[in-house]
Design a protein around this motif. Sequence first.
Motif, PDB file in Angstrom:
ATOM      1  N   GLU A 134      60.381 100.624  42.412  1.00  0.00           N
ATOM      2  CA  GLU A 134      60.268 101.250  43.737  1.00  0.00           C
ATOM      3  C   GLU A 134      58.831 101.123  44.254  1.00  0.00           C
ATOM      4  O   GLU A 134      58.605 100.721  45.403  1.00  0.00           O
ATOM      5  N   HIS A 177      65.877  97.249  40.825  1.00  0.00           N
ATOM      6  CA  HIS A 177      65.668  98.702  40.960  1.00  0.00           C
ATOM      7  C   HIS A 177      67.031  99.409  41.028  1.00  0.00           C
ATOM      8  O   HIS A 177      67.235 100.468  40.450  1.00  0.00           O
ATOM      9  N   HIS A 201      63.074 101.814  37.114  1.00  0.00           N
ATOM     10  CA  HIS A 201      63.561 102.175  38.450  1.00  0.00           C
ATOM     11  C   HIS A 201      62.388 102.616  39.333  1.00  0.00           C
ATOM     12  O   HIS A 201      62.258 102.189  40.480  1.00  0.00           O
ATOM     13  N   TYR A 230      58.242  97.424  45.199  1.00  0.00           N
ATOM     14  CA  TYR A 230      58.833  96.914  46.445  1.00  0.00           C
ATOM     15  C   TYR A 230      58.197  97.559  47.672  1.00  0.00           C
ATOM     16  O   TYR A 230      58.164  96.951  48.739  1.00  0.00           O
TER      17      TYR A 230
HETATM   18 FE   LIG Z   1      65.678 103.533  45.632  1.00  0.00          FE
END
Ligand SMILES: [Fe+2]
Length: 179
Positions: free
Chosen positions: A54, A38, A50, A57
């Motif tokens: 996010e 990321h 990206h 995660y």
């Molecule tokens: Fe971040």
Amino acid sequence: MRTINIGLSEEQRQGVIELLNRDLADAYLLLIKTKKYHWDVVGPQFRSLHELWEEQYQALTENIDSIAERVRALGGYPVGTAEGFLELASIKEHGGDIPMATEMVSRLADDHEQVIRNLREHVDQCSDDFHDEGTADFLTGLMEQHEEMAWMLRSFIEGEDLKADGKLSTGKSKVPVKA
Ligand SMILES: [Fe+2]
């Protein structure tokens, strides 16, 4: 000390706790790897990847907490050290190199698929060997989440062969080089 009486033997609980700790270790490594990519990713798909990582995660962070707390609910203690996670995890780290975006996606898809295979096995073990349908159900839910995350990652790689006009680039249109 008060004994836990939830219809599972000590041996069954310990068996399940061990499986959960292994799943916890893999989830933690996957979280670290997902965060790193990321941060590192570059290229035309930067924004999509990206943001996708996010989301992933964040989901992994919640799952990690649920796995660890389930270990506690069964009377065990979750592994909580980097050393312990590395020892128990089945997925591997990649020594801090910074690959191309496609390679990042491919590595994470492989890791999710590894986790899915582990979870599928652990679901069977929980219900067949340890008589713990609750954990089997919990791990089934996690497995479904990883299946969705793996699909999202694979879709990026499969799209690599598509040209801007949406047609598949097979490489066959190239003029063969004469010897
Ligand atoms: Fe971040």
